[in-house]
Structures are given as C-alpha cells and as structure tokens.
Design an enzyme around this catalytic site. Structure first.
Site, mmCIF file in Angstrom:
data_model
loop_
_atom_site.group_PDB
_atom_site.id
_atom_site.type_symbol
_atom_site.label_atom_id
_atom_site.label_comp_id
_atom_site.label_asym_id
_atom_site.label_seq_id
_atom_site.Cartn_x
_atom_site.Cartn_y
_atom_site.Cartn_z
ATOM 1 N N SER A 1 0.860 -1.204 0.000
ATOM 2 C CA SER A 1 0.000 0.000 0.000
ATOM 3 C C SER A 1 0.880 1.231 0.000
ATOM 4 O O SER A 1 2.040 1.170 0.439
ATOM 5 C CB SER A 1 -0.856 0.000 1.267
ATOM 6 O OG SER A 1 -1.478 1.253 1.450
ATOM 7 N N TYR B 1 -1.650 -1.246 10.637
ATOM 8 C CA TYR B 1 -1.805 -1.621 9.217
ATOM 9 C C TYR B 1 -0.620 -1.148 8.384
ATOM 10 O O TYR B 1 -0.023 -1.927 7.618
ATOM 11 C CB TYR B 1 -3.108 -1.007 8.693
ATOM 12 C CG TYR B 1 -3.331 -1.170 7.210
ATOM 13 C CD1 TYR B 1 -3.855 -2.351 6.685
ATOM 14 C CD2 TYR B 1 -3.041 -0.130 6.320
ATOM 15 C CE1 TYR B 1 -4.071 -2.491 5.316
ATOM 16 C CE2 TYR B 1 -3.254 -0.264 4.952
ATOM 17 C CZ TYR B 1 -3.774 -1.447 4.450
ATOM 18 O OH TYR B 1 -3.985 -1.576 3.094
#
Ligand code: NAD
Ligand code: MG
Length: 298
Positions: free
Chosen positions: A190, A203
């Site tokens: 990401s 995360y």
C-alpha cells in the site's frame, strides 16, 4: 472493446467520491452492499490470453482488488482457487459464476488466513484441484483505523499482523515447494508502507513489512525461476474502506488527496496483477508496482 481500454482522461475515467460515499458496514463487509458498487472488472476487464492454462490462487478473491485480480486471471485464461471469509459467500458466489462463464475452473475455499493450517490447505487444494500452482496472488488484508495507539488492542495488533504478514509467510512457504520455474508470487502492499496515516499505525507497519519480505524472498527464489513482486495500491473504493478501514465521515473525500483527484477502482489494479503474473514481466522481480493515483512513492 470495453471503455476501460479507450484513451481518456484518467481524472474523469471514474467518479470522484462525494457525500453518498459516507457509509459503514460490519467487517469484512460485502461489495454488493456498497453504494456505489465498485468496479472489479465484471463488465469492463477484457482478457488477452496472457495466462492461458495457468493455475492461480487468489486470497481476498470475493471483493475489491482480489476480486478484480481473480476475474482478470480467469479472462486471461487461468483456473483460480478463491480464498475469502465464510461471511463473504454472497460476494464470492458472483466471482465463481464470472470465472465459470469464461470456461475456467473456479474452486471456492472459504476460511481464515490467520490459521496456518488453512493456508497450507489452500495451497494443497490448488495442487490437487488444479494440478499445481503457478500464480499466488495474496490480496487478503485487514485494516481497522484507530485514532490513538491507546485504542489498538493487542488482539487487533495480532490480527492485523496475522492476516497481513503471517498469512503471507505461510502461503509463500507452502506454495514455493510446488512452484515450477516461471511461477510468480504477487503480494499486496500500500501507499501506507511509505506514507503512513497516523490512524493506521498497525496496518501501515504490516504494509512496509510486506514490501521488505517480498524483496528478500525474491532474492532467495530467483535461482529457482520464481519471481516475487508487489502491487501497492493507493486509495481504492472497496469494502475494506467502508468496514472500519476509514472513519465514515472521511469517505466523501476518499481519494481526493491524490494528483488524479479521485479514488481508484479495483479493476484499475487488475492489469498490475496480470502483468506481474504473466511472462511479460520475466525480468521483473523484487519490485513494487505502485498504482496509487500519483501519490509520491520511492
Ligand atoms: P476487500 O475488503 O475487498 O478485500 C480484503 C479481503 O481480505 C476480504 O474480501 C477478505 O476476503 C480478505 N480477508 C480479510 N481477513 C481475512 C482472513 N482473516 N481470512 C481470510 N480472508 C481475509 O478490500 P481491498 O481494498 O480490495 O483489499 C485488498 C488488499 O488491498 C488488502 O491487502 C489491502 O490492504 C490492500 N490495499 C487496499 C487499498 C484500498 O484503498 N482499498 C489500498 C492499499 C492497499
Ligand atoms: Mg470481501
């Protein structure tokens, strides 16, 4: 040809977010209950025979980016084993139908990737049902925003790492034993790996780990003729975001911070997963392909 392939302005190819994007579901969320429903390529992705006869495993294949990868792999000629959580059966059924409509085999394998024995079993299922494994696309992920480190429980921290990092380790370990030269592993990182949001502490940390793991593994298995790469999406409109990934009141602005000014759609990630799976990327390994609307990445 689908409009997806027509030369056009990428800033207006898909809509910007707006007030209607404010919504919330219980995790893991269902794509069919989102408004608007994301485009995972159901009517837009057109295959070009890049993966004829390949045997693929895709995790998170029911919805969002994994669904887009699974549909694209089937349209490119691959058979697919689909991993997803049992609660996501309604989304997964649609993907199975779309794959079978291409004349490809779809094997549904619901289960929890936090469980090592499920991960091993998933790979064994591909070997048994498809006759091997050439492509492992690990797309499943957990993202739950928390305003402060005080609000991140040990349980959440553990689940985020189990889902995003441990499962990757277990799946890669099990798959490599069966992979022939030419096989490809594609992990999912990401923009959060390098540009972390303060509310995505656990995360974002896993997404950096995924990049590093993949670069190290690529070096290890290069001599076996196995390539390992990563796709790093930016803000993409998927169930993850409406099921606790973002505060709901941030969703009307979702994607507006990117140079292209809008959220990505899952189908816009599919060509990256196809490229890295196919022989077209034969000299690419240990790489992270950023598909993030132009956010600055290393
Ligand atoms: P999504 O909700 O559609 O997909 C995530 C999937 O992960 C779920 O469908 C579910 O099947 C699977 N999953 C989660 N926990 C699981 C578990 N314990 N066991 C088995 N499966 C489990 O959302 P998405 O955005 O398409 O997410 C796909 C990947 O893309 C994730 O790794 C996510 O981190 C990454 N990503 C998404 C964005 C974004 O903006 N949407 C941005 C960067 C990276
Ligand atoms: Mg899902």
């Amino acid at each position: 040809m689908s409009d997806f392939y027509k030369m056009q302005d990428p800033t207006t190819q898909y809509p910007k977010a707006g007030p209607e994007y404010e919504q919330q579901q219980e995790g893991p969320g269902l794509q069919k209950e989102m408004n608007p429903i994301p485009d995972s390529g159901e009517t837009t992705y057109v295959g070009k025979e890049r993966l004829v006869g390949r045997k693929a495993v895709v995790t998170g294949a029911d919805s969002g980016i994994g669904r887009a990868a699974a549909i694209a792999y089937a349209r490119e000629g691959a058979d697919v084993v689909l991993s997803y959580l049992p609660e996501e059966e309604a989304d997964a059924k649609e993907v199975v139908k779309l794959i079978e409509a291409e004349g490809r085999k779809a094997v549904a394998m619901p289960g929890d990737v936090k469980d090592e024995s499920y991960c091993v079993n998933l790979i064994e299922t591909a070997v048994k049902e498809l006759g091997g494994i050439d492509i492992l696309a690990i797309v499943a992920g957990k993202q739950q925003f928390r305003e402060s480190i005080d609000e991140i429980t040990t349980e959440q921290f553990d689940e985020t790492f189990k889902t995003n990092v441990y499962a990757m380790f277990w799946l890669c370990k099990a798959a490599i034993k069966h992979m022939k030269p030419g096989s490809s592993i594609i992990n999912t990182s990401s923009i959060q790996a390098y540009s972390p949001s303060e509310i995505l502490l656990d995360y974002a940390t896993t997404k950096a780990a995924i990049n590093t793991f993949s670069k190290a593994l690529a070096q290890q298995v290069g001599e076996k003729g196995i390539r390992v790469n990563v796709v790093a999406p930016g803000p993409v409109w998927t169930p993850l975001q409406v099921a606790g990934g973002q505060p709901p009141d941030a969703l009307p602005e979702f994607g507006s911070q990117t140079p292209l000014g809008r959220p990505g759609q899952p189908v816009e990630m599919a060509p990256a997963y196809v490229f890295l799976a196919s022989q077209e990327s034969s000299y690419v390994t240990g790489e992270t392909l950023n598909a993030n609307g132009g956010m600055v990445s290393p």
